[in-house]
Design an enzyme around this catalytic site. Structure first.
Site, PDB file in Angstrom:
ATOM      1  N   LEU A  14      59.080  47.351  56.195  1.00  0.00           N
ATOM      2  CA  LEU A  14      58.344  48.312  55.451  1.00  0.00           C
ATOM      3  C   LEU A  14      57.650  47.461  54.337  1.00  0.00           C
ATOM      4  O   LEU A  14      58.080  46.514  53.934  1.00  0.00           O
ATOM      5  CB  LEU A  14      59.306  49.099  54.544  1.00  0.00           C
ATOM      6  CG  LEU A  14      58.606  50.333  53.798  1.00  0.00           C
ATOM      7  CD1 LEU A  14      58.298  51.368  54.961  1.00  0.00           C
ATOM      8  CD2 LEU A  14      59.706  51.208  52.903  1.00  0.00           C
ATOM      9  N   CYS A  95      67.776  52.668  58.207  1.00  0.00           N
ATOM     10  CA  CYS A  95      67.461  52.417  57.047  1.00  0.00           C
ATOM     11  C   CYS A  95      68.251  52.991  56.030  1.00  0.00           C
ATOM     12  O   CYS A  95      68.620  54.162  56.152  1.00  0.00           O
ATOM     13  CB  CYS A  95      66.266  52.890  56.805  1.00  0.00           C
ATOM     14  SG  CYS A  95      65.468  52.349  55.024  1.00  0.00           S
ATOM     15  N   LYS A 135      66.638  53.031  66.909  1.00  0.00           N
ATOM     16  CA  LYS A 135      67.049  51.958  66.180  1.00  0.00           C
ATOM     17  C   LYS A 135      68.307  52.282  65.226  1.00  0.00           C
ATOM     18  O   LYS A 135      67.885  53.143  64.233  1.00  0.00           O
ATOM     19  CB  LYS A 135      65.923  51.151  65.382  1.00  0.00           C
ATOM     20  CG  LYS A 135      66.535  49.659  64.938  1.00  0.00           C
ATOM     21  CD  LYS A 135      65.388  49.078  64.273  1.00  0.00           C
ATOM     22  CE  LYS A 135      65.535  47.767  64.024  1.00  0.00           C
ATOM     23  NZ  LYS A 135      66.435  47.339  62.711  1.00  0.00           N
TER      24      LYS A 135
END
Length: 332
Positions: A14, A95, A135
């Site tokens: 990010l 995340c 992922k």
């Protein structure tokens, strides 16, 4: 066009792996897979797709990583993305940031495997010619058993067409750790990822997390199909200069510093001239690690991060700084 194997890839990061970074990386390595930053599916569907999805023609092979948990919204975003020539669309299930959790996606999706399968299937239906991948982590919070990640992968293997799994070999702690701490504190369990490859031999298993050297890459490739690097490839981008030769058998010569700097200067100049609003600082920030460990690295970093020097928005600063660095070489 035959795509290279995903032997090596640079992780989605990010605020870092934007199109300017990816352009630089592609000058250094021809075969490594590149990934966008995670982009919220809603931003693409309800915002300006060009702003979020535009890329340079040279970037391929390149993957788009999407964040979201609404199958319909993800499908719409994937369909829009097909217009931008991405080779892969990846769903983020790793995340751990509070902002992402608030949106009910990212790592917390590992506890919602049926929802993930619905998301992946919806994305695949919307983008049938693009590979859809995922992922993820090896577990959430105190889920320390291998079977947690094995069940997640096994269920997706059974219920979706997804055959590429990028596995960050750490748990994600959703409470009590910052995103930075989540990259450092939960222990790495590479053996879990190796075991996934042994038990799901038909899947493409790519390992991620804490990998920093070519020696480590070589060791991991004895056990899995591919290796993904993150911060090392950002802070020390010239680690990628050996990859085509070492891991893809490419016999073309590696790019020299002179040629690389010349290409970056030309790119920055064109971007400033052609794309109104593009500023040098947005590109130069990705170049700061190019002289990692070399004489003149301090001059390079100082000039390309100096607000006063950057204020003129003149790409020639890159060449002028390189000339100063070369004098430093000669004096050493």
């Amino acid at each position: 066009m035959t795509l290279p194997k995903r032997t090596l890839s640079v992780a989605p990061m990010l605020d870092w792996t934007d199109r300017h970074y990816r352009h630089m990386a592609r000058q250094i390595t021809r075969h490594t897979w590149l990934y966008t930053e995670m982009i919220n599916a809603g931003a693409i569907v309800h915002g300006d797709p060009q702003r979020f999805l535009a890329k340079n023609d040279c970037e391929n092979p390149v993957a788009l990583q999407l964040g979201g948990s609404d199958p319909e919204l993800l499908a719409k975003a994937a369909k829009i993305a097909t217009q931008f020539d991405y080779d892969e669309i990846n769903l983020n299930c790793g995340c751990p940031s509070p902002r992402v959790q608030k949106g009910a996606f990212g790592a917390c999706l590992m506890n919602e495997v049926d929802l993930v399968s619905g998301c992946l299937n919806a994305m695949q239906d919307a983008a049938p010619d693009c590979e859809i991948t995922v992922k993820h982590r090896i577990g959430i919070d105190k889920q320390t058993d291998y079977q947690v990640v094995a069940d997640f992968v096994g269920t997706l293997r059974e219920k979706t067409a997804c055959r590429t799994f990028i596995v960050h070999a750490r748990n994600a702690w959703l409470d009590g750790l910052s995103p930075k701490e989540n990259r450092e504190i939960p222990p790495l369990k590479y053996d879990y990822v190796y075991r996934l490859k042994r038990e799901f031999a038909d899947l493409n298993i790519i390992i991620n997390g804490g990998i920093k050297t070519n020696v480590e890459i070589t060791e991991h490739l004895q056990h899995v199909d591919g290796v993904m690097l993150g911060r090392e490839a950002y802070h020390n981008p010239l680690i990628m200069r050996d990859w085509d030769k070492l891991f893809y058998g490419d016999t073309l010569p590696e790019i020299s510093h002179d040629e690389l700097i010349a290409r970056l200067h030309n790119y920055a100049h064109q971007q400033i001239q052609q794309n109104q609003g593009t500023i040098l600082r947005h590109m130069a920030r990705h170049y700061l690690g190019l002289l990692h460990g070399m004489n003149g690295a301090r001059i390079w970093r100082r000039n390309l991060s100096d607000a006063e020097l950057l204020k003129t928005n003149n790409a020639d600063l890159i060449l002028q700084t390189w000339q100063q660095v070369q004098k430093e070489f000669q004096a050493a």
